[in-house]
Design an enzyme around this catalytic site. Structure first.
Site, short mmCIF file in Angstrom:
data_model
loop_
_atom_site.label_atom_id
_atom_site.label_comp_id
_atom_site.label_asym_id
_atom_site.label_seq_id
_atom_site.Cartn_x
_atom_site.Cartn_y
_atom_site.Cartn_z
CG ASN A 196 -1.51 1.34 1.53
OD1 ASN A 196 -2.45 1.77 0.86
ND2 ASN A 196 -0.94 2.04 2.50
CE1 TYR B 148 0.06 7.61 -6.76
CE2 TYR B 148 -1.77 8.38 -8.09
CZ TYR B 148 -1.30 7.69 -6.99
OH TYR B 148 -2.18 7.07 -6.13
CE LYS C 113 -0.38 4.05 -6.83
NZ LYS C 113 -0.07 3.15 -5.69
P1 NAD Z 1 -0.95 8.61 2.69
O1 NAD Z 1 0.01 9.62 2.20
O2 NAD Z 1 -2.00 9.00 3.67
O3 NAD Z 1 -0.20 7.33 3.22
C1 NAD Z 1 0.87 6.79 2.51
C2 NAD Z 1 1.50 5.71 3.33
O4 NAD Z 1 2.70 5.31 2.66
C3 NAD Z 1 1.90 6.18 4.71
O5 NAD Z 1 1.65 5.15 5.65
C4 NAD Z 1 3.39 6.43 4.57
O6 NAD Z 1 4.10 6.24 5.78
C5 NAD Z 1 3.78 5.37 3.56
N1 NAD Z 1 5.03 5.74 2.92
C6 NAD Z 1 5.30 6.85 2.21
N2 NAD Z 1 6.58 6.83 1.82
C7 NAD Z 1 7.11 5.67 2.29
C8 NAD Z 1 8.38 5.05 2.21
N3 NAD Z 1 9.39 5.62 1.55
N4 NAD Z 1 8.55 3.86 2.80
C9 NAD Z 1 7.54 3.27 3.46
N5 NAD Z 1 6.32 3.79 3.56
C10 NAD Z 1 6.12 4.97 2.98
O7 NAD Z 1 -1.59 8.03 1.37
P2 NAD Z 1 -2.93 7.21 1.08
O8 NAD Z 1 -3.83 8.13 0.39
O9 NAD Z 1 -3.40 6.45 2.25
O10 NAD Z 1 -2.35 6.23 -0.03
C11 NAD Z 1 -2.14 4.85 0.18
C12 NAD Z 1 -2.09 4.19 -1.16
O11 NAD Z 1 -3.31 4.42 -1.85
C13 NAD Z 1 -0.97 4.71 -2.08
O12 NAD Z 1 -0.39 3.65 -2.79
C14 NAD Z 1 -1.72 5.63 -3.02
O13 NAD Z 1 -1.07 5.75 -4.25
C15 NAD Z 1 -3.04 4.92 -3.14
N6 NAD Z 1 -4.16 5.77 -3.57
C16 NAD Z 1 -4.61 6.76 -2.81
C17 NAD Z 1 -5.68 7.53 -3.27
C18 NAD Z 1 -6.25 8.66 -2.48
O14 NAD Z 1 -7.11 9.39 -3.01
N7 NAD Z 1 -5.89 8.86 -1.24
C19 NAD Z 1 -6.26 7.26 -4.51
C20 NAD Z 1 -5.76 6.22 -5.26
C21 NAD Z 1 -4.71 5.46 -4.78
#
Ligand code: NAD
Length: 248
Positions: free
Chosen positions: A91, A156, A160
């Site tokens: 994730n 990005y 994906k």
């Molecule tokens: P967020 O920024 O709230 O959380 C990201 C997580 O990744 C955090 O726990 C952070 O500690 C971890 N992280 C970041 N850099 C890191 C590193 N170098 N090593 C280890 N961990 C690391 O983001 P989110 O929105 O919860 O996103 C989680 C996933 O969902 C991601 O893969 C993101 O691409 C995907 N996503 C999010 C959304 C959205 O709208 N929020 C939409 C589509 C996909």
């Protein structure tokens, strides 16, 4: 209790979607090891969970997800502690909205390193354990932009699209080892990643979502729960959209 006695690793489990997945898996009886980028954020997330549920079967680690040796060591430590690894959720992810003209090579590589290379490294380390024990489940975190791209920040969506490619290919390769591989593709979800976007960018996005709102982390976590559980025992190679039918 859909995950009773299962052992799960969730990368980026310290906040946002990852933390919601950790909580959902714990609710359903799994033991969860969350991987975060720093020991402090790992400790904070565990403290938050334990404040609500003191008996929660959650621990944490902070391996460097982009280094093979560190990832292998962490996955082996999980195996040593629990004797198995049933579910891996890839994730952790980052994004950037730079235009191509301003995008640096370093930014592009940083996104690819975490969003793609780390998925490969974690899947490789986890699959070895899963194969040995007779099966397992890997779930990757894709995005709705893996279907259409996005108008700025090409790294990005490119990352994906690669996650989808890994998901579909690994599902085909690992099926014979009884390892299912799927992805969840969230739409705009209420997390720090989205809070970092200017309101002027979020409102037009919401206007394109038929359900008329952005998603909640728990709604995305429910999809991970389904794919992790035996309810999805014949589902593999699937990219499950959780996006309110958004089309950006
Ligand atoms: P967020 O920024 O709230 O959380 C990201 C997580 O990744 C955090 O726990 C952070 O500690 C971890 N992280 C970041 N850099 C890191 C590193 N170098 N090593 C280890 N961990 C690391 O983001 P989110 O929105 O919860 O996103 C989680 C996933 O969902 C991601 O893969 C993101 O691409 C995907 N996503 C999010 C959304 C959205 O709208 N929020 C939409 C589509 C996909």
């Amino acid at each position: 209790m859909l995950l009773k006695d299962k052992v799960a690793v969730v990368t980026g489990g310290t906040r946002g979607i990852g933390l919601a997945v950790v909580k959902k898996f714990l609710e359903h009886g799994a033991s969860v090891v969350l991987f975060g980028s720093r020991p402090e954020t790992v400790d904070k997330a565990i403290a938050e969970i334990k404040a609500e549920h003191p008996d929660a079967a959650v621990t944490g680690m902070s391996p460097s997800l982009t280094e093979a040796a560190s990832v292998t060591e962490a996955i082996q430590a999980v195996q040593a502690q629990y004797g198995r690894l049933d579910i891996l959720v890839n994730n952790a992810g980052i994004s950037a909205r730079e235009s191509l003209y301003n995008y640096t090579t370093e930014q592009f590589e940083k996104i690819m390193n975490l969003n793609v290379n780390a998925v490969f490294l974690c899947a490789k380390a986890a699959a070895s354990v899963m194969k040995e024990q007779g099966g397992g489940v890997i779930i990757n975190t894709s995005s709705m932009v893996s279907l259409y791209g996005q108008p700025a920040g090409c790294g990005y969506p490119a990352s994906k699209f690669a996650v989808n490619g890994l998901t579909k290919s690994l599902a085909r390769e690992l099926g014979r080892d009884n390892i299912r591989v799927n992805a969840v593709a969230p739409g705009v979800t209420r997390t720090d990643m989205v809070a970092a976007l200017p309101e002027a960018m979020i409102q037009p996005l919401v206007a394109t979502i038929p359900l008329g709102r952005i998603g909640e982390p728990e709604e995305v976590a429910n999809a991970f729960l389904f794919l992790a559980s035996d309810l999805a025992s014949y589902v593999t190679g699937e990219i499950l959209s959780v996006d309110g039918a958004a089309m950006n």
